[in-house]
Motif scaffolding. Sequence first.
Motif, PDB file in Angstrom:
ATOM      1  N   UNK A 127      28.948  19.083 -25.669  1.00 24.27           N
ATOM      2  CA  UNK A 127      28.853  20.431 -26.254  1.00 24.27           C
ATOM      3  C   UNK A 127      28.706  20.420 -27.771  1.00 24.27           C
ATOM      4  N   UNK A 128      29.371  19.487 -28.452  1.00 26.35           N
ATOM      5  CA  UNK A 128      29.243  19.413 -29.907  1.00 26.35           C
ATOM      6  C   UNK A 128      27.818  19.021 -30.295  1.00 26.35           C
ATOM      7  N   UNK A 129      27.267  18.033 -29.615  1.00 30.38           N
ATOM      8  CA  UNK A 129      25.903  17.584 -29.930  1.00 30.38           C
ATOM      9  C   UNK A 129      24.888  18.681 -29.627  1.00 30.38           C
ATOM     10  N   UNK A 130      25.029  19.335 -28.480  1.00 29.57           N
ATOM     11  CA  UNK A 130      24.098  20.422 -28.140  1.00 29.57           C
ATOM     12  C   UNK A 130      24.219  21.559 -29.154  1.00 29.57           C
ATOM     13  N   UNK A 131      25.437  21.892 -29.543  1.00 29.71           N
ATOM     14  CA  UNK A 131      25.634  22.941 -30.541  1.00 29.71           C
ATOM     15  C   UNK A 131      25.016  22.590 -31.878  1.00 29.71           C
ATOM     16  N   UNK A 132      25.139  21.345 -32.288  1.00 28.64           N
ATOM     17  CA  UNK A 132      24.534  20.925 -33.547  1.00 28.64           C
ATOM     18  C   UNK A 132      23.014  20.946 -33.471  1.00 28.64           C
ATOM     19  N   UNK A 133      22.464  20.537 -32.334  1.00 32.27           N
ATOM     20  CA  UNK A 133      20.998  20.571 -32.170  1.00 32.27           C
ATOM     21  C   UNK A 133      20.492  22.001 -32.199  1.00 32.27           C
ATOM     22  N   UNK A 134      21.181  22.895 -31.488  1.00 34.64           N
ATOM     23  CA  UNK A 134      20.773  24.308 -31.491  1.00 34.64           C
ATOM     24  C   UNK A 134      20.887  24.884 -32.893  1.00 34.64           C
ATOM     25  N   UNK A 135      21.948  24.555 -33.585  1.00 31.31           N
ATOM     26  CA  UNK A 135      22.157  25.089 -34.922  1.00 31.31           C
ATOM     27  C   UNK A 135      21.089  24.608 -35.899  1.00 31.31           C
ATOM     28  N   UNK A 136      20.640  23.378 -35.770  1.00 30.62           N
ATOM     29  CA  UNK A 136      19.674  22.816 -36.715  1.00 30.62           C
ATOM     30  C   UNK A 136      18.230  23.137 -36.365  1.00 30.62           C
TER      31      UNK A 136
END
Length: 157
Positions: free
Chosen positions: A65-74
């Motif tokens: 979830x952290x990695x997916x959230x960072x990818x979505x955010x960037x």
Amino acid sequence: MSISMVHVLTDAAGGDDPLAVINAAAGNMIGVFLSPVLILGYVGVTGDTQVTDVFCDLTLKVLLPVVVGQIVQKTMPKAIALFNKYKEYVKKAQENALVCIVYTVFCKTLTKDAVSSFGEIFLMIAFLFLFLISVMMTAWFTMRLLFRDCCLGNPVN
């Protein structure tokens, strides 16, 4: 402390969410190894656990979830704009989801075949409540003794 709880509390306090999530994830990862070692040291009982299962579970629940959230955010500015537009509703949804998670865990704990009876559980809750009250009263009286001038409305110059 769970990642969701850390996120909600940090967001409510206006803190740095990514740093809080990383701190909680690191603490959880360290706890996976430190807790069995401490239990073995204190109790002297050995146990058998599948380390790969633990890592897979932590990866799915924490890192993914952290990695997916960072990818979505960037990579998705429209998603960020949508989030900012409905930030109040997203915050309420996070808080409600956290309450749901805590309630679900509580219900699952009480419905499983536990080694403790309901009486023992409520006795433990009562002792914890009394302990909390005694600690809070001790802290309050200590603060009154140490910082008498501040507590009475007379600021120290």
